[in-house]
Structure formats: C-alpha cells, structure tokens
Design a protein around this motif. Structure first.
Motif, mmCIF file in Angstrom:
data_model
loop_
_atom_site.group_PDB
_atom_site.id
_atom_site.type_symbol
_atom_site.label_atom_id
_atom_site.label_comp_id
_atom_site.label_asym_id
_atom_site.label_seq_id
_atom_site.Cartn_x
_atom_site.Cartn_y
_atom_site.Cartn_z
ATOM 1 N N HIS A 109 47.168 37.466 38.399
ATOM 2 C CA HIS A 109 47.162 38.681 39.217
ATOM 3 C C HIS A 109 48.160 39.689 38.662
ATOM 4 C CE1 HIS A 109 47.859 41.326 42.689
ATOM 5 N NE2 HIS A 109 46.636 41.002 43.062
ATOM 6 N N SER A 112 46.793 41.338 35.556
ATOM 7 C CA SER A 112 45.785 42.366 35.815
ATOM 8 C C SER A 112 46.412 43.723 36.102
ATOM 9 C CB SER A 112 44.895 41.949 36.993
ATOM 10 O OG SER A 112 45.630 41.972 38.222
ATOM 11 N N GLY A 113 47.623 43.723 36.644
ATOM 12 C CA GLY A 113 48.313 44.982 36.903
ATOM 13 C C GLY A 113 48.885 45.620 35.660
ATOM 14 N N ILE A 116 45.315 46.848 32.364
ATOM 15 C CA ILE A 116 44.154 47.289 33.135
ATOM 16 C C ILE A 116 42.920 47.490 32.267
ATOM 17 C CG2 ILE A 116 45.601 48.377 34.882
ATOM 18 C CD1 ILE A 116 45.018 51.063 33.568
ATOM 19 N N ASN A 133 41.378 35.283 43.975
ATOM 20 C CA ASN A 133 42.640 36.005 44.154
ATOM 21 C C ASN A 133 43.186 36.580 42.846
ATOM 22 O OD1 ASN A 133 43.195 33.537 43.089
ATOM 23 N ND2 ASN A 133 44.754 32.958 44.610
ATOM 24 N N TRP A 134 42.372 36.582 41.775
ATOM 25 C CA TRP A 134 42.809 37.244 40.544
ATOM 26 C C TRP A 134 41.659 37.860 39.746
ATOM 27 C CZ3 TRP A 134 40.987 35.389 35.841
ATOM 28 C CH2 TRP A 134 40.469 34.089 35.816
ATOM 29 N N PRO A 136 38.726 39.362 40.472
ATOM 30 C CA PRO A 136 38.193 40.684 40.827
ATOM 31 C C PRO A 136 39.088 41.849 40.420
ATOM 32 C CG PRO A 136 37.979 39.155 42.663
ATOM 33 C CD PRO A 136 38.861 38.493 41.654
ATOM 34 N N TYR A 137 40.361 41.579 40.145
ATOM 35 C CA TYR A 137 41.286 42.656 39.817
ATOM 36 C C TYR A 137 41.217 43.072 38.343
ATOM 37 C CZ TYR A 137 43.091 41.571 44.421
ATOM 38 O OH TYR A 137 43.196 41.358 45.772
ATOM 39 N N THR A 139 39.106 44.756 36.409
ATOM 40 C CA THR A 139 37.924 45.589 36.612
ATOM 41 C C THR A 139 37.186 45.942 35.322
ATOM 42 O OG1 THR A 139 39.355 47.551 36.576
ATOM 43 C CG2 THR A 139 38.838 46.582 38.734
#
Length: 466
Positions: A109, A112-113, A116, A133-134, A136-137, A139
């Motif tokens: 997670h 992912s930040g 991107i 919880n990871w 889908p982020y 994108t």
C-alpha cells in the motif's frame, strides 16, 4: 577530447554499449558518470543485508542519481527496507521486480503511494493472502507476477466461509497480464483476482496445485474475452480443468504452452473441442502426448494457421503423426522445434520428408537430439532454403559436413547455435565464419574459437555467444 562531444551524443553512445562495459564507463570521469546515470533507464541490483540507516540512506542516494530510471530489479533482500527506499527514490518507476522477503500488504500500500506510474510488478507474498487492501491502489498496473512463498499453518489457513467481502470485490482491475506461482488448495482469497480481472490477455500458472475457489475461477475463465496467451507450467492437477473450460468459451487465444501437465484424454478433448485459432503451440515433457493428438490437431481446422510448433521430449509421437500435422499446417508454419524427441533419432528419413513438406520454415530447433546424424539433417536442409535461424545445441554427432551443407543450402541463415556439438571442431567453425556472409550471431564454446575466427567474426559484425 572529452569536451568535443555534447552531452546528448555521449549519452547516445552509452545507450549503445553492452551492459558489461557500464562499470568501466562510470570510472572514467565525473562527467561520464553523471551522464551515464542520467541516461540509465533500467537497473538490476543485488543488495544483500545487513540493513541499517546508513546503508539504506546510501542506497536511496545512489538511486536518486538515476532520475530517468523506469525499470528496477532488486534481489538479495531479507527485509522490505530496500524496497521502500527504492520506491521513495524512484517516483518514475514503471516496472519493479523484488525477489527477496515476502512483501506485506501494508508495504505494498505504501509502495502504491510512492510509485503511481507502476505498470508491472513481480513480487513474493506469503499467506494468509490479501489483495483488496493494496492491489486496487495501483491504478496504472497492467502486469502482475506473484510468487506465494509459504505453506499453510493453523494460523494462516482460511476456509471459503472466512473470506470477507470488501468494497473492491467487484470493482474491476486493468490488469492485462497475470502470473501466479505456488497456489495451494484452500487459497480462496484468490477469488478477489478472479472477480476483478476481466481484461487479462496473458495468463500464467507455475507450480500450482489448485486455483482456490473453483466457482469464481470458472466464471473468471468464462469472462476472458481477450485472452491471447496461456502458460501452464508444472500444474498437473489443474491443466485439464483450465483447458476444457477454455475449449468451451475462449475463441481469442493465440498461444498455448504446457509444461509437464495434462492427461491424455484431457489434452485430446481440448484439441477436439477448441474454437481457438492458435498461432503458437508449445508442449514440453508431455508424457501422454501421442499420435492421436497429432491427428486431432491436423483435423481441427482452427489449428491450420499454426505459425509455431514446439515439441519437447515427446517420446510417444511418431513420424506418421508429425507428417500428417505437417501437411495441414505447411502453408503457415514459420517455426518448428523438435527438442530431445526420440522420433527424430528413431525414424530414418523423417527429417527428409518434413523438410519437403515444410519448405517455408524460417526457424528450426533440433537441440539435444544426441544421435542425430549429418546425413539426416543435410537431407532436410536441402529443402529448407528459407531458414534464418537454426539451433543444434547438444547434437554431438554432427560434424563439419553439416556446416558445409548450411553454406550451400541456407544462404539466408543469420543465427546458428552449435553449442556442445563435440564433433564440430575449431577448424570447421573458422571455415564456417569465413564462408557464411549473412550470419549475424553464432553460439559456440569459447574453446572452439581460434584467434582467426574471432577476427573474422569481428570484421563481419557477427556476435559470438559462448
């Protein structure tokens, strides 16, 4: 001299250098090191422990000197610290491979930040599995490769009723390539992938004993309208399930690879029922593949457009089956591989007849047919005048006679592999390099390269791989 070339020209030169020369370039001067780093878009690094604030900071600083880095492969890790350091230092990463410790969902997670723009990830994860919880982020993600590392214990085993829904369970992902390794019975958490990956074009399973929840997986296969490539490697218990379901629903698949899997009846049913117009068929170590499968392939018109056929260690296939299939696909077949196939050595005259049938062949691989003789191969080459690539690795009974035939018959040949052909000697290699003008790449042992052969290869821009 250094100042005569502008930065852009120096960087273009660096981009054309072979990878082994990179360390030497970086030591010439500070300007060259700076330009090399700023022109580098891909790195493969081994970063072993120990990890402490000093080593992690140094690692981050090193990566920040590569502002255009878009691809990073990182190995040797026993902790997630190097991964997070890489993510925070390389915001423009598009492709990431991290083969170290399994990565936790929380770290993914965080990743992912930072990154991107990631479109391809290859990672290890451990049970209990978790995706919602990871995943889908990310994108921009198009390709996901996962290696599941640990086996079940009392604490990480979930049964089907314990897998909870989430807001992402049916949100749809943009993944186009999915590779999974190590699935075991009871991995019901994979339902998240089966429910959300509807745009898959390339699907790979490696060393998998199950697919988790068969109901959601069946719906997943049925929804794959754009599937083009399927690879099943050492997945004996699930091969038949996957093939028979795709035979019913899939019409888009163009490439199929099966390594060590599939029952005799299951493979036969897939071939008979399949609606796919396969362009590439690759079957390796198929213990039950026999003439019935070859004849079925020749009778199903959906396979008449095969451009590539690769068979490896097919001990039950005979010349009758290969000839029958060859006549059906002769007009479109561009590449043929018969690797370590008993029939090549067992049936005299087979290669001659295949050569006469498959005159349009451009690529041929007969590697590891250890008792293949010159006369058998030469008679085939006489008909295969369009060959540009030939692999004979491990055919240790071939001699200079084969090389002489190549010069006479295969005047378009650009790539040749004669590695481990023990009876082809130094003088024969040198003679071939002198008399084969179109050649661009030769794979042969270093011990068979005389000084004269190396000079000739260099003067004719022939790449030698040893």
């Amino acid at each position: 001299m250094d100042t005569l070339l502008c930065d852009e020209l120096v960087q273009e030169i660096f981009n054309r250098l072979p990878p082994p020369s990179t360390p030497a370039v970086s030591l010439v001067c500070k300007r060259w090191r700076r330009l090399l780093r700023s022109s580098t878009t891909s790195l493969s690094l081994h970063f072993p422990p120990p990890y402490n604030p000093t080593t992690i900071t140094s690692f981050s600083t090193f990566l920040t000197h590569h502002p255009y880095l878009s691809s990073l492969s990182l190995a040797g890790g026993a902790a997630e610290d190097p991964l997070i350091a890489a993510a925070s230092s390389c915001p423009n990463l598009r492709r990431l491979r991290f083969w170290g410790t399994p990565i936790t969902p929380s770290s993914l997670h965080t990743l992912s930040g930072y990154c991107i723009h990631l479109s391809s990830i290859a990672i290890s994860i451990s049970r209990p599995l978790s995706f919602n919880n990871w995943l889908p982020y990310f994108t921009s993600l198009k390709s996901l490769s996962i290696f599941i590392t640990n086996s079940y214990t009392e604490t990480n085993h979930n049964n089907n009723s314990e897998v909870k829904d989430s807001i992402f369970d049916h949100m749809g992902l943009s993944l186009e390539s999915l590779s999974l390794c190590g699935i075991l019975p009871g991995d019901y958490e994979l339902s998240f992938l089966w429910n959300n990956c509807k745009k898959i074009k390339k699907l790979q399973f490696k060393s998998c004993e199950s697919v988790g929840d068969y109901s959601s997986f069946s719906s997943f296969l049925k929804s794959l309208k754009d599937l083009q490539e399927l690879e099943l490697r050492t997945c004996r218990s699930i091969v038949d399930v996957i093939l028979l379901k795709l035979a019913e629903t899939c019409v888009s698949m163009e490439s199929l690879l099966i390594y060590d899997g599939g029952s005799r009846e299951g493979l036969l049913q897939f071939i008979n029922r399949s609606k796919c117009r396969l362009k590439r068929l690759d079957v390796r170590l198929p213990l039950d593949l026999n003439n019935a499968h070859m004849l079925a392939l020749s009778e199903n018109l959906n396979f008449s457009g095969l451009a590539c056929l690769r068979l490896q260690s097919c001990c039950l296939v005979t010349g009758e089956g290969l000839r029958s299939l060859g006549r059906t696909i002769a007009n479109g077949l561009d590449e043929l591989s018969l690797i370590n196939c008993d029939v090549v050595e067992r049936e005299s005259g087979l290669l001659t007849s295949l050569g006469q049938i498959l005159k349009r062949l451009r690529k041929l691989d007969l590697s590891y047919n250890h008792t293949l003789l010159d006369k058998e191969l030469v008679s085939m080459l006489a008909s295969c005048n369009n060959l540009v690539e030939l692999k004979l690795r491990g055919c240790n009974r071939l001699t200079k006679t084969t090389l002489s035939s190549l010069v006479r018959s295969c005047k378009q040949l650009q790539f040749l592999d004669i590695m481990y052909c023990s009876r082809i000697e130094v003088e024969a290699v040198e003679w071939f390099l002198l008399n084969s003008p179109p050649l661009r790449r030769l794979e042969v042992e270093q011990s068979k390269l005389s000084e004269g052969a190396v000079k000739r290869a260099s003067s004719k821009f022939i790449e030698i791989v040893s």
